[in-house]
Design an enzyme around this catalytic site. Structure first.
Site, PDB file in Angstrom:
ATOM      1  CG  MET A 148       9.923  77.360  -2.652  1.00  0.00           C
ATOM      2  SD  MET A 148      10.687  77.635  -1.060  1.00  0.00           S
ATOM      3  CE  MET A 148      10.611  75.967  -0.435  1.00  0.00           C
ATOM      4  CB  ILE A 183      15.956  78.457  -5.721  1.00  0.00           C
ATOM      5  CG1 ILE A 183      15.957  77.528  -4.499  1.00  0.00           C
ATOM      6  CG2 ILE A 183      15.735  79.910  -5.326  1.00  0.00           C
ATOM      7  CD1 ILE A 183      17.243  77.577  -3.713  1.00  0.00           C
ATOM      8  CE  LYS A 184      10.237  82.371 -12.068  1.00  0.00           C
ATOM      9  NZ  LYS A 184       8.982  82.169 -12.722  1.00  0.00           N
ATOM     10  CB  VAL A 185      15.999  84.456  -7.724  1.00  0.00           C
ATOM     11  CG1 VAL A 185      15.796  83.875  -6.342  1.00  0.00           C
ATOM     12  CG2 VAL A 185      17.271  83.927  -8.363  1.00  0.00           C
TER      13      VAL A 185
END
Ligand code: FBP
Length: 287
Positions: A148, A183-185
């Site tokens: 995501m 998870i990519k932020v």
């Protein structure tokens, strides 16, 4: 098994760290802005070759780019099929993404994972959470990992809010709660957006002063490191500035990076040098 395929592949294979090449910018930002700085990058095969030569763990792209390379590159590098995309042709305060691929497409292309963007902070966020709930259920049933892109964005947030430490931590938590494996932020700043959160940061003294401390806190927000958190590369930057960010991610216990523009907008040899230095840092071979 598909998560392991990505973690075991490439130069960082077996280290628990990841470097992913994402090339959805042609859709997200437009082709001239994305590929104009390095025209060979208009060719989808260029990105497969770059990801292979750099020893990336995986290559992520929308349907068209993956289909355009499937015949020549199938099975040579783990693929992440981006299942939604957004363009910049219409000005909008509250962005949303269009569904542009399916789990069936990901399986047909032999992908290890599906990729999906959510925009916590957008008026459309709840619709996006609902979409990924259904798509992730289908993907997991088929044995695919779920990646995501959790990008805080929209009218609920100030411009600084998109990278505020409390908001990035919150975005990581939402993605983890929605069932993401990876998870990519964005890398967070010291700005705190929400007054209620500000009180808690101040009263409890959560360390967020350095970039490494902020990375550590975001990893904590994603189930204390029980989910893989990687950080986006962002617009082209000077090598030293960019590598300082990578060192901060490594020092803060981040799991790696997903680097697009800082890779394919440079000439290939420069990109490979930079990506080599990134993998060295994550492999613990360089300071
Ligand atoms: P970059 O390394 O080029 O920043 O790529 C990471 C990424 O998440 C892409 O997958 C996506 O297209 C882009 O960032 C979104 O960037 P922006 O924040 O400018 O919309």
């Amino acid at each position: 098994t598909n998560l392991a395929r990505m973690l075991e592949h490439g130069r960082l294979g077996g280290t628990g760290k990841m470097l992913i090449l994402p090339v959805d910018q042609g859709f997200e930002h437009g082709p001239a802005r994305s590929f104009g700085p390095n025209p060979p990058a208009y060719d989808p095969h260029y990105h497969f070759e770059l990801a292979l030569a750099a020893g990336c763990n995986a290559y992520a792209a929308p349907l068209g780019f993956l289909e355009a390379g499937a015949r020549d590159y199938a099975g040579r590098i783990p693929l992440i099929l981006k299942l939604n995309d957004h363009d910049l042709l219409a000005d909008e305060e509250d962005p949303e993404q269009a569904i542009t691929g399916s789990v069936a497409d990901a399986l047909r292309l032999g992908a290890c994972a599906i990729g999906f963007t959510i925009y916590p902070g957008s008026a459309h966020r709840n619709a996006m959470y609902g979409q990924i709930r259904a798509i992730a259920e289908e993907a997991k049933r088929a044995g695919l990992a779920v990646v995501m892109w959790s990008y805080a964005r929209g009218s609920a947030l100030s411009k600084d809010g998109e990278t505020a430490i409390d908001v990035i931590g919150y975005a990581a938590q939402i993605a983890a709660q929605l069932g993401a494996h990876i998870i990519k932020v964005k890398l967070p700043t010291t700005h705190i957006e929400q007054p209620a959160a500000k009180k808690v940061y101040e009263s409890t003294g959560i360390p967020i002063g350095t970039a490494a401390e902020r990375v550590r806190h975001v990893v904590q927000c994603a189930f204390n490191g029980r989910r893989i958190v990687i950080f986006s590369g962002g617009a082209q930057a000077e090598d030293d500035t960019f590598l300082d960010e990578i060192r901060a991610i490594q020092a803060g216990g981040g799991f790696g990076s997903i680097v697009g523009r800082n890779a394919f907008q440079r000439a290939r040899t420069d990109a490979l040098t930079l990506l080599g230095r990134i993998t060295d840092i994550y492999a613990g071979k360089a300071g």
